[in-house]
Write a protein that holds these residues in place. Structure first.
Motif, PDB file in Angstrom:
ATOM      1  N   GLY A 140      14.407  34.672 -29.435  1.00  0.00           N
ATOM      2  CA  GLY A 140      13.524  35.367 -28.513  1.00  0.00           C
ATOM      3  C   GLY A 140      13.047  34.529 -27.351  1.00  0.00           C
ATOM      4  N   ALA A 141      13.668  33.350 -27.149  1.00  0.00           N
ATOM      5  CA  ALA A 141      13.250  32.490 -26.045  1.00  0.00           C
ATOM      6  C   ALA A 141      13.776  32.991 -24.707  1.00  0.00           C
ATOM      7  N   VAL A 142      14.896  33.709 -24.707  1.00  0.00           N
ATOM      8  CA  VAL A 142      15.429  34.354 -23.506  1.00  0.00           C
ATOM      9  C   VAL A 142      15.852  35.764 -23.883  1.00  0.00           C
ATOM     10  N   ASP A 143      16.019  36.618 -22.875  1.00  0.00           N
ATOM     11  CA  ASP A 143      16.367  38.020 -23.131  1.00  0.00           C
ATOM     12  C   ASP A 143      17.867  38.262 -23.208  1.00  0.00           C
ATOM     13  N   LEU A 144      18.612  37.532 -22.394  1.00  0.00           N
ATOM     14  CA  LEU A 144      20.050  37.775 -22.264  1.00  0.00           C
ATOM     15  C   LEU A 144      20.762  36.449 -22.051  1.00  0.00           C
ATOM     16  N   VAL A 145      21.947  36.321 -22.623  1.00  0.00           N
ATOM     17  CA  VAL A 145      22.726  35.085 -22.498  1.00  0.00           C
ATOM     18  C   VAL A 145      24.121  35.417 -21.988  1.00  0.00           C
ATOM     19  N   VAL A 146      24.633  34.564 -21.090  1.00  0.00           N
ATOM     20  CA  VAL A 146      26.041  34.600 -20.713  1.00  0.00           C
ATOM     21  C   VAL A 146      26.666  33.334 -21.295  1.00  0.00           C
ATOM     22  N   ALA A 147      27.569  33.523 -22.247  1.00  0.00           N
ATOM     23  CA  ALA A 147      28.179  32.392 -22.947  1.00  0.00           C
ATOM     24  C   ALA A 147      29.693  32.580 -22.978  1.00  0.00           C
ATOM     25  N   HIS A 148      30.396  31.617 -23.543  1.00  0.00           N
ATOM     26  CA  HIS A 148      31.858  31.722 -23.628  1.00  0.00           C
ATOM     27  C   HIS A 148      32.360  31.061 -24.898  1.00  0.00           C
ATOM     28  N   ASP A 149      33.588  31.408 -25.286  1.00  0.00           N
ATOM     29  CA  ASP A 149      34.272  30.686 -26.341  1.00  0.00           C
ATOM     30  C   ASP A 149      35.736  30.522 -25.958  1.00  0.00           C
ATOM     31  N   TRP A 150      36.477  29.807 -26.805  1.00  0.00           N
ATOM     32  CA  TRP A 150      37.899  29.578 -26.591  1.00  0.00           C
ATOM     33  C   TRP A 150      38.684  30.225 -27.724  1.00  0.00           C
ATOM     34  N   ASP A 151      39.993  30.359 -27.504  1.00  0.00           N
ATOM     35  CA  ASP A 151      40.828  31.030 -28.496  1.00  0.00           C
ATOM     36  C   ASP A 151      40.775  30.354 -29.861  1.00  0.00           C
ATOM     37  N   ILE A 152      40.631  29.026 -29.913  1.00  0.00           N
ATOM     38  CA  ILE A 152      40.606  28.341 -31.200  1.00  0.00           C
ATOM     39  C   ILE A 152      39.185  27.968 -31.630  1.00  0.00           C
ATOM     40  N   ALA A 153      38.193  28.345 -30.852  1.00  0.00           N
ATOM     41  CA  ALA A 153      36.797  28.031 -31.193  1.00  0.00           C
ATOM     42  C   ALA A 153      35.933  29.249 -30.900  1.00  0.00           C
ATOM     43  N   ALA A 157      27.911  34.392 -33.495  1.00  0.00           N
ATOM     44  CA  ALA A 157      26.750  35.183 -33.075  1.00  0.00           C
ATOM     45  C   ALA A 157      25.903  35.506 -34.300  1.00  0.00           C
ATOM     46  N   PRO A 158      24.613  35.188 -34.277  1.00  0.00           N
ATOM     47  CA  PRO A 158      23.735  35.508 -35.406  1.00  0.00           C
ATOM     48  C   PRO A 158      23.701  37.008 -35.684  1.00  0.00           C
ATOM     49  N   ALA A 159      23.228  37.352 -36.882  1.00  0.00           N
ATOM     50  CA  ALA A 159      23.241  38.751 -37.310  1.00  0.00           C
ATOM     51  C   ALA A 159      22.373  39.642 -36.437  1.00  0.00           C
ATOM     52  N   ASN A 160      21.333  39.081 -35.818  1.00  0.00           N
ATOM     53  CA  ASN A 160      20.413  39.905 -35.018  1.00  0.00           C
ATOM     54  C   ASN A 160      20.770  39.905 -33.539  1.00  0.00           C
ATOM     55  N   VAL A 161      22.000  39.507 -33.217  1.00  0.00           N
ATOM     56  CA  VAL A 161      22.427  39.429 -31.818  1.00  0.00           C
ATOM     57  C   VAL A 161      23.671  40.288 -31.619  1.00  0.00           C
ATOM     58  N   TRP A 275      22.569  39.699 -26.460  1.00  0.00           N
ATOM     59  CA  TRP A 275      21.161  40.081 -26.431  1.00  0.00           C
ATOM     60  C   TRP A 275      20.744  40.414 -27.869  1.00  0.00           C
ATOM     61  N   ARG A 276      19.450  40.452 -28.108  1.00  0.00           N
ATOM     62  CA  ARG A 276      18.962  40.766 -29.446  1.00  0.00           C
ATOM     63  C   ARG A 276      19.215  42.238 -29.782  1.00  0.00           C
ATOM     64  N   THR A 277      19.520  42.478 -31.029  1.00  0.00           N
ATOM     65  CA  THR A 277      19.796  43.831 -31.510  1.00  0.00           C
ATOM     66  C   THR A 277      18.644  44.775 -31.165  1.00  0.00           C
ATOM     67  N   GLY A 278      18.992  45.887 -30.586  1.00  0.00           N
ATOM     68  CA  GLY A 278      17.982  46.871 -30.211  1.00  0.00           C
ATOM     69  C   GLY A 278      17.515  46.753 -28.782  1.00  0.00           C
ATOM     70  N   ALA A 279      17.682  45.559 -28.188  1.00  0.00           N
ATOM     71  CA  ALA A 279      17.185  45.359 -26.828  1.00  0.00           C
ATOM     72  C   ALA A 279      18.013  46.102 -25.784  1.00  0.00           C
ATOM     73  N   ALA A 280      19.226  46.521 -26.148  1.00  0.00           N
ATOM     74  CA  ALA A 280      20.062  47.262 -25.195  1.00  0.00           C
ATOM     75  C   ALA A 280      19.424  48.586 -24.814  1.00  0.00           C
ATOM     76  N   ARG A 281      18.438  49.048 -25.602  1.00  0.00           N
ATOM     77  CA  ARG A 281      17.701  50.258 -25.217  1.00  0.00           C
ATOM     78  C   ARG A 281      16.896  50.017 -23.957  1.00  0.00           C
ATOM     79  N   ARG A 282      16.589  48.768 -23.688  1.00  0.00           N
ATOM     80  CA  ARG A 282      15.826  48.442 -22.480  1.00  0.00           C
ATOM     81  C   ARG A 282      16.745  48.593 -21.262  1.00  0.00           C
ATOM     82  N   PRO A 283      16.387  49.425 -20.305  1.00  0.00           N
ATOM     83  CA  PRO A 283      17.248  49.617 -19.131  1.00  0.00           C
ATOM     84  C   PRO A 283      17.600  48.321 -18.404  1.00  0.00           C
ATOM     85  N   ALA A 284      16.684  47.346 -18.396  1.00  0.00           N
ATOM     86  CA  ALA A 284      16.964  46.091 -17.704  1.00  0.00           C
ATOM     87  C   ALA A 284      18.145  45.360 -18.334  1.00  0.00           C
TER      88      ALA A 284
END
Length: 305
Positions: A140-153, A157-161, A275-284
């Motif tokens: 809950g420290a940030v609302d939204l994250v832009v992250a990346h991964d690689w094909d072998i890594a 993602a935690p269960a609540n994300v 984003w955290r589960t359920g937060a997608a209901r937020r229009p922002a």
């Protein structure tokens, strides 16, 4: 009566580890965060932070308050989400964490577009490495994250994300112009033995990908230079000091003396919004995710050629 903003400050110190990092995440000065926690200590009549070397350590009482703060912040977030959902318009503050090349190559046009179309939305960007940012959104420290991964890594993602794919970013082999691979139409991974490598430090996703990939091909990479920023890596290649694998997003035009050569098969990293589960209901949240996906084809264009 405990003050929510002071609890937020303590929670941020718990998540980020230092007063300075917490201040950066909250958009305050370090002095302001220290003052909030000092007031909270007076209100609770207890010591919450103790000096430990150059940093601070949370006391047991502080950890108890942090647990309560996390629950209160979640309640407030749900209330804000419900209100914004009823209005149907993206509004309020939205904190976004993105890794360096996305912060440079993807986020500027996205943030500008959001600001133009949704003036009631106050989006705040922080640059954070992917292996740290996913934990920040989960806590809950940030609302939204832009992250990346690689094909072998793959990106854990935690269960609540929740997450959605933004797009795929291709990665090229960069070599000095007088290198044996310069001018080639492609290079197989098996041909990379004996090369001197330039890459990011250990613990970074790109470093781990390089090491795992070459070891899978039966090679132990000789890493001679390390730097955090891709422009520094490119400059070292231009100086003839080694070769590097650099993604296209945010890379910019290559300087004189550097040649781009496709690697076969071509490495790909996948970008996600989380984003955290359920937060997608937020229009922002929903609108920001849509805007990220919509801008991806233009900013990637599959990179500078």
């Amino acid at each position: 009566m405990l003050d929510l903003q002071r609890l937020r400050a303590l929670h941020a110190v718990s998540v980020h580890g230092t007063v300075g990092a917490a201040a950066s995440a909250l958009g305050y000065t370090s002095s302001a965060v220290s003052q909030q926690i000092a007031k909270l200590e007076r209100e609770t009549r207890t010591v919450l932070l103790e000096r430990e070397g150059r940093g601070v350590r949370l006391t047991d009482e502080a950890h108890q308050l942090v647990r309560a703060a996390r629950e209160l912040i979640a309640i407030v977030e749900r209330a804000e989400t419900e209100l914004e959902e009823r209005r149907g318009v993206p509004a309020g503050r939205l904190t976004v964490a993105a890794f360096a090349s996305a912060a440079r190559g993807l986020m500027p046009p996205v943030l500008a577009d959001l600001a133009r179309r949704h003036p009631a939305l106050d989006t705040r960007l922080t640059e954070v490495d992917p292996h740290l940012s996913v934990d920040l959104v989960a806590k809950g420290a940030v609302d939204l994250v832009v992250a990346h991964d690689w094909d072998i890594a793959p990106l854990p993602a935690p269960a609540n994300v929740e997450q959605t794919v933004i797009g795929d970013d291709l990665c090229d082999l960069l070599v000095p112009e007088d290198h044996r691979f310069a001018g080639r139409t492609g290079v197989r991974r098996e041909e990379l033995a004996g090369e001197r490598w330039i890459c990011q430090p250990p613990g970074r996703v790109c470093h781990e990908w390089l090491v795992r990939t070459l070891r899978a091909a039966g090679q132990e990479p000789e890493i001679v230079h390390m730097a955090d920023e891709n422009p520094t890596l490119v400059a070292l290649v231009a100086a003839g000091l080694g070769i590097a694998l650099i993604p296209r997003l945010g890379r910019g035009p290559l300087p004189a003396g550097v040649v781009e050569v496709p690697l076969d098969p071509m490495p790909v990293r996948r970008l996600y919004a989380l984003w955290r589960t359920g937060a997608a209901r937020r229009p922002a949240i929903a609108e920001t995710v849509r805007t990220l996906v919509a801008h991806w084809p233009a900013v990637s264009a599959h990179g500078p050629r």
